[in-house]
Design an enzyme around this catalytic site. Structure first.
Site, PDB file in Angstrom:
ATOM      1  CE  LYS A  92      -3.487  10.523 -24.397  1.00 55.39           C
ATOM      2  NZ  LYS A  92      -4.193  10.632 -23.244  1.00 55.39           N
ATOM      3  CG  PHE A 115     -15.707  14.733 -27.344  1.00 52.22           C
ATOM      4  CD1 PHE A 115     -15.616  15.742 -26.381  1.00 52.22           C
ATOM      5  CD2 PHE A 115     -14.814  13.706 -26.994  1.00 52.22           C
ATOM      6  CE1 PHE A 115     -14.448  15.870 -25.333  1.00 52.22           C
ATOM      7  CE2 PHE A 115     -13.876  13.631 -26.055  1.00 52.22           C
ATOM      8  CZ  PHE A 115     -13.957  14.735 -25.104  1.00 52.22           C
ATOM      9  CG  PHE A 118      -6.658  18.100 -24.434  1.00 52.03           C
ATOM     10  CD1 PHE A 118      -6.782  17.564 -25.870  1.00 52.03           C
ATOM     11  CD2 PHE A 118      -7.102  17.279 -23.502  1.00 52.03           C
ATOM     12  CE1 PHE A 118      -7.187  16.219 -26.171  1.00 52.03           C
ATOM     13  CE2 PHE A 118      -7.370  15.894 -23.795  1.00 52.03           C
ATOM     14  CZ  PHE A 118      -7.332  15.380 -25.179  1.00 52.03           C
ATOM     15  CB  THR A 119     -11.583  17.788 -24.207  1.00 53.12           C
ATOM     16  OG1 THR A 119     -10.607  16.612 -24.169  1.00 53.12           O
ATOM     17  CG2 THR A 119     -11.769  17.977 -25.922  1.00 53.12           C
ATOM     18  CE1 TYR A 123      -4.158   1.991   0.459  1.00 60.06           C
ATOM     19  CE2 TYR A 123      -2.564   3.479   1.483  1.00 60.06           C
ATOM     20  CZ  TYR A 123      -3.969   3.324   0.831  1.00 60.06           C
ATOM     21  OH  TYR A 123      -4.643   4.147   0.566  1.00 60.06           O
ATOM     22  CG  ASP A 156      -0.993  17.964 -21.650  1.00 60.23           C
ATOM     23  OD1 ASP A 156      -0.304  16.912 -21.373  1.00 60.23           O
ATOM     24  OD2 ASP A 156      -2.124  17.972 -21.992  1.00 60.23           O
ATOM     25  NE  ARG A 193     -11.073  15.287 -30.383  1.00 60.49           N
ATOM     26  CZ  ARG A 193     -10.882  15.086 -29.091  1.00 60.49           C
ATOM     27  NH1 ARG A 193      -9.794  14.728 -28.439  1.00 60.49           N
ATOM     28  NH2 ARG A 193     -12.035  15.077 -28.248  1.00 60.49           N
TER      29      ARG A 193
HETATM   30  N1  F0G Z   1      -3.628  15.985 -22.386  1.00 59.27           N
HETATM   31  C1  F0G Z   1      -3.638  15.815 -23.569  1.00 59.27           C
HETATM   32  C2  F0G Z   1      -2.813  16.594 -24.842  1.00 59.27           C
HETATM   33  C3  F0G Z   1      -4.366  14.568 -24.280  1.00 59.27           C
HETATM   34  O1  F0G Z   1      -4.306  14.305 -25.124  1.00 59.27           O
HETATM   35  C4  F0G Z   1      -4.909  13.803 -23.393  1.00 59.27           C
HETATM   36  C5  F0G Z   1      -5.726  12.704 -23.627  1.00 59.27           C
HETATM   37  C6  F0G Z   1      -5.005  14.199 -21.792  1.00 59.27           C
HETATM   38  C7  F0G Z   1      -4.380  15.560 -21.605  1.00 59.27           C
HETATM   39  C8  F0G Z   1      -5.766  13.659 -20.886  1.00 59.27           C
HETATM   40  O2  F0G Z   1      -5.140  12.237 -20.599  1.00 59.27           O
HETATM   41  O3  F0G Z   1      -6.704  10.718 -21.293  1.00 59.27           O
HETATM   42  O4  F0G Z   1      -4.781  10.039 -19.703  1.00 59.27           O
HETATM   43  O5  F0G Z   1      -6.847  11.435 -18.819  1.00 59.27           O
HETATM   44  N2  F0G Z   1      -6.076  12.323 -24.867  1.00 59.27           N
HETATM   45  C9  F0G Z   1      -6.657  11.172 -25.395  1.00 59.27           C
HETATM   46  C10 F0G Z   1      -6.794  11.475 -26.716  1.00 59.27           C
HETATM   47  C11 F0G Z   1      -8.060  10.874 -24.614  1.00 59.27           C
HETATM   48  O6  F0G Z   1      -7.360  10.387 -27.437  1.00 59.27           O
HETATM   49  O7  F0G Z   1      -6.097  12.354 -27.320  1.00 59.27           O
HETATM   50  P1  F0G Z   1      -5.899  11.064 -19.962  1.00 59.27           P
END
Ligand code: F0G
Length: 466
Positions: free
Chosen positions: A266, A457, A132-133, A80, A223, A390
């Site tokens: 990624k 989305f 970013f979303t 843990y 990021d 997108r």
């Molecule tokens: N920042 C970027 C630039 C991303 O592309 C993503 C995720 C995140 C943050 C968030 O990370 O998914 O691990 O919580 N991108 C994915 C995509 C979902 O398909 O581009 P996460």
């Protein structure tokens, strides 16, 4: 007399790995796909993966781990507290990214959540190089307001500038002057910039952002999700860096920031995982305290020991020059094919994906008829290739007015998972795009029949118009 073509002079790159385990793929009939798409409400996120042939939805968590990463899974220390794997991960974040402190999170948005809560006060402005979303949503949920300061070139799919992820430095200065430095909790730097088409930011621009932020006493959070890919573009495109390793460029790039959020799914070659890193001890204390509320103890966050081990190993593999050359090389291969066939894509080709310009595919559709959503559906129907919208659906609604945001870019992303598909898969995908392009004049728009409140989305549903 038979004439033979001269052998080509070029020397190709090849993947620096060979295949050890395979996962069978299923092909489907058009009728099967038609039903599946209708059931999924014309949203590729709602398809079952089993109904997909070549899955280019995302490069997130979809990569293939190496034998060393899988071996590392067996070294998981599932204590843990104080797991051995945590210490290896911490060491690699220090060694390769250069940050002193690190809190593991279950994935990138876990880190974004913590950072936003720690840094942002209601009414603050957070400048960045395009939204970013998930990042923007966490900033908004913490009471902040995202302000886009990316170079105008990023909004033009045809603009061939090499660093379309760069900040518009004047816009950044203007914002800081207008709202005052104490209302800017940090500058949020994306590298590469996903929503702009996987476009990189140059070392020179990053250094300039650093200089501006320093002058105003503002922190920078990177990021770092695809920062290794960004470093490769610096090596390839920016004068003076050709002889440097990707690893050394990554470390220098990160040195112009005060910390980072990271989706390990990624660059870091794992199926799950992420972290929040920083150099400031006091900030770390706050993050380490908050992570226990939302993710888990500060030495595992949202991760199992074995997953931290795989990510620590993945970091080492990710910065190898031959890995990154083949990874981005595959994306470039797909993109170049489409360019050669005259298909409109975002130029230059990005790091993790090829982005189709849906406005150029379907100029007869208005943006609120969801051209990119339609194009992603058509691609799936043609041959079972899954991609992602997108555009206007991803952009969501304006916080203040409640109206659709109308982004200049209306794109479909063909995202390449790392170490998963072959060049032949890229050929099949490219030919499918070409077939859909041929039929572009027949496409009709969509109407949205269901719209969830957050990040619509992912779960929105649509029906064909008319
Ligand atoms: N920042 C970027 C630039 C991303 O592309 C993503 C995720 C995140 C943050 C968030 O990370 O998914 O691990 O919580 N991108 C994915 C995509 C979902 O398909 O581009 P996460």
């Amino acid at each position: 007399m038979e004439t033979k073509a001269a052998p080509p002079k070029q020397r190709s790159w090849a993947e620096p790995w060979k295949v050890k385990v395979v996962e069978p793929l299923k092909t489907t009939t058009r009728e099967h796909r038609r039903k599946a798409m209708a059931e999924a409400g014309y949203n590729t996120f709602l398809l079952r993966s089993e109904d997909v042939y070549i899955d280019l939805l995302t490069d997130s968590g979809t990569g293939a781990m190496s034998d060393r990463q899988w071996a590392g899974m067996m070294l998981g220390d599932e204590a843990y507290a104080g797991s051995r794997n945590y210490y290896r991960l911490q060491e690699n974040v220090r060694n390769y990214y250069g940050y002193q402190y690190m809190v593991p999170t279950h994935q990138g948005r876990g880190a974004e959540h913590l950072l936003s809560k720690i840094m942002i006060k209601p009414g603050d402005s957070v400048p960045g190089n395009m939204y970013f979303t998930t990042t923007r949503l966490h900033q908004e949920l913490a009471g902040g307001h995202f302000v886009d300061c990316i170079t105008p070139a990023a909004h033009d799919p045809a603009d061939q500038s090499p660093f379309k992820g760069d900040f518009d430095l004047a816009a950044l200065e203007r914002l800081i002057r207008d709202v005052g430095p104490d209302r800017v909790p940090y500058v949020c730097v994306g590298a590469t910039v996903n929503m702009a088409g996987g476009q990189p930011i140059s070392m020179t621009n990053m250094r300039a952002v650093h200089e501006i932020a320093q002058r105003h006493g503002i922190r920078i959070f990177l990021d770092a999700t695809r920062a290794v890919e960004n470093a490769w573009f610096i090596q390839q495109r920016e004068p003076g860096y050709a002889d440097r390793s990707v690893a050394s460029l990554l470390k220098e790039f990160c040195s112009y920031s005060d910390g980072c959020t990271m989706s390990g799914k990624k660059d870091a070659l794992v199926n799950i995982g992420g972290w929040l890193a920083m150099n400031d001890a006091e900030l770390y204390q706050r993050a380490a305290n908050l992570v226990v509320v939302f993710e888990g103890l500060h030495t595992y966050g949202g991760m199992a020991g074995r997953d931290m081990e795989a990510m620590a190993q993945g970091i080492e593999e990710s910065v190898a020059d031959d890995h990154i050359r083949a990874r981005i090389g595959q994306v470039q291969y797909l993109g170049q094919k489409l360019i050669d066939w005259g298909i409109p894509i975002v130029r230059p080709i990005g790091g993790h994906a090829v982005y189709l310009d849906a406005k150029a595919f379907y100029p007869h559709l208005a943006q609120d008829e969801f051209p990119a959503q339609r194009l992603a559906a058509e691609l799936y129907l043609d041959a079972g290739v899954r991609s992602m919208e997108r555009g206007i659906v991803s952009a969501g609604r304006d916080e203040a007015t409640g109206k659709h945001r109308y982004p200049k870019l209306e794109l479909v992303r063909l995202t390449i998972p790392r170490r998963v598909y072959t060049q032949a898969h890229m050929d099949v995908a490219a030919e499918s795009v070409a077939a859909v392009y041929q039929q572009r004049h027949d496409a009709r728009g969509l109407v949205m029949t269901f719209e969830p409140k957050y990040l619509r989305f992912f779960q929105a549903r649509f029906e064909p118009k008319g």
